[in-house]
Write a protein that holds these residues in place. Structure first.
Motif, PDB file in Angstrom:
ATOM      1  N   VAL A  97      -5.073  -7.080 -16.033  1.00  0.00           N
ATOM      2  CA  VAL A  97      -3.837  -6.827 -15.272  1.00  0.00           C
ATOM      3  C   VAL A  97      -4.014  -6.930 -13.769  1.00  0.00           C
ATOM      4  CG1 VAL A  97      -2.852  -5.399 -17.091  1.00  0.00           C
ATOM      5  CG2 VAL A  97      -4.268  -4.327 -15.324  1.00  0.00           C
ATOM      6  N   GLY A  98      -5.239  -7.070 -13.300  1.00  0.00           N
ATOM      7  CA  GLY A  98      -5.445  -7.233 -11.877  1.00  0.00           C
ATOM      8  C   GLY A  98      -5.181  -5.962 -11.091  1.00  0.00           C
ATOM      9  N   ASP A  99      -4.782  -6.133  -9.823  1.00  0.00           N
ATOM     10  CA  ASP A  99      -4.707  -5.015  -8.894  1.00  0.00           C
ATOM     11  C   ASP A  99      -3.431  -4.192  -9.035  1.00  0.00           C
ATOM     12  OD1 ASP A  99      -6.382  -3.819  -7.061  1.00  0.00           O
ATOM     13  OD2 ASP A  99      -5.364  -4.664  -5.325  1.00  0.00           O
ATOM     14  N   ARG A 100      -2.570  -4.539  -9.983  1.00  0.00           N
ATOM     15  CA  ARG A 100      -1.306  -3.813 -10.151  1.00  0.00           C
ATOM     16  C   ARG A 100      -1.496  -2.492 -10.883  1.00  0.00           C
ATOM     17  NH1 ARG A 100       1.976  -5.893 -13.662  1.00  0.00           N
ATOM     18  NH2 ARG A 100       0.393  -7.152 -14.715  1.00  0.00           N
ATOM     19  N   TYR A 101      -2.652  -2.279 -11.470  1.00  0.00           N
ATOM     20  CA  TYR A 101      -2.909  -1.083 -12.270  1.00  0.00           C
ATOM     21  C   TYR A 101      -4.186  -0.403 -11.799  1.00  0.00           C
ATOM     22  CZ  TYR A 101       0.704  -2.358 -15.672  1.00  0.00           C
ATOM     23  OH  TYR A 101       1.906  -2.650 -16.283  1.00  0.00           O
TER      24      TYR A 101
END
Length: 315
Positions: A113-117
């Motif tokens: 999910v990358g840096d969004r979580y």
């Protein structure tokens, strides 16, 4: 939900069925509501679900041998489909005791999910700096301590202090999961922590005591310290009235009014160990305008506060 989500849900059911053959792991708590409604309330851009879990799938990420409960599989595909349906593009995955200190499922989720979580870990007192650094690089920003008897042994003050000291160089927050009277019992421990602290699930205070109860009063005093936040999650757990949880919503609303910059909101999906009122997540989202009564307070609770607290990129 969409047909794709139905397929994902079916995969989860199949994985749950496989568990029995693999390790005799029959679920001990119910699954989440399989058909969340489409909420009428639309969260603002950058809204964050500040508390959820991902379980398994067990065939890939086995549950801990000494776990206090066995959930139905609730894999990342189901969670992400739910977030799309509910209107959340950011969130915080909290490590569960059913996975113990094996963070493989959490790390797999964060890698996708990358840096969004962000993530919250469970750590033993002897954890080393290399492990903390590995988790930090993956997006973990906090450590959780469970003080509820049904989730295992109560952490010792010495163990809490040891872990807090080890994560301090990384700037992590400390999540405290207490239940009602345990909040009063742990006040000294909480106030001694020299880091940001968040109290999970409204401290699971006794909703029958209302806003004049000792537990609720203690929670407000903690918020007034300026270093303590509270998650307005698990309202279904607190409620005695049942859906639409008007009794616990009233407590959450009082906290928003009291400290709008110190509140966070989360689904608590997939709602492990719920024994009475399994909530519908779409209906939980539709309670948000009752909890935070104006647009500004909703922006703080869903976007600005979690951005600051969990060190998320700007929405």
């Amino acid at each position: 939900m969409t047909s794709a989500t139905s397929a994902e849900r079916q995969l989860g059911v199949q994985a749950s069925d496989q568990r029995g053959a693999q390790q005799g792991a029959q679920p001990t708590c119910p699954p989440p509501d399989p058909d969340p409604t489409q909420p009428s309330y639309v969260p603002p851009p950058g809204a964050c679900d500040s508390h959820f879990h991902v379980f398994g799938p067990h065939a890939v990420f086995p549950y801990a041998a000494k776990r206090p409960f066995t959930p139905h599989d609730a894999p990342k595909a189901m969670l992400l489909a739910l977030h799309r349906r509910l209107g959340f593009g950011r969130g915080v995955i909290v490590q569960s005791t059913c996975h113990g200190t094996d963070h493989a499922a959490l790390l797999d989720f964060l890698a996708d999910v990358g840096d969004r979580y962000r993530g919250v870990a469970l750590l033993d007192a002897d954890v080393d700096a290399d492990e903390i650094a590995r988790l930090h690089a993956a997006g973990v920003r906090g450590v959780r301590f469970n003080f509820l008897p049904h989730l295992g042994n109560r952490p010792s003050p010495e163990g809490v202090r040891a872990v807090v000291e080890r994560v301090a160089p990384f700037g992590w927050h400390v999540a405290v999961h207490v239940g009602g009277k345990e909040l009063l019992d742990t006040l000294g421990l909480i106030t001694a922590i020299r880091a940001k602290v968040v109290i999970d699930h409204v401290g699971r205070v006794d909703v029958t005591e209302g806003v004049t109860g000792f537990g609720f009063g203690a929670l407000k005093k903690l918020l007034d310290r300026g270093t303590v936040w509270v998650k307005l999650s698990g309202l279904d757990r607190l409620s005695r009235a049942g859906p639409p949880f008007a009794d616990s919503v009233a407590l959450a609303r009082a906290l928003v009014r009291h400290a709008p910059t110190r509140v966070l909101w989360g689904t608590d999906w997939p709602h492990p160990n719920i024994s009475r009122f399994m909530p519908n997540d779409g209906e939980l989202v539709d309670l948000i305008p009752q909890i935070a009564e104006d647009e500004r307070s909703r922006q703080l609770m869903l976007v600005d506060n979690p951005t600051e607290f969990f060190e998320l990129p700007p929405a």
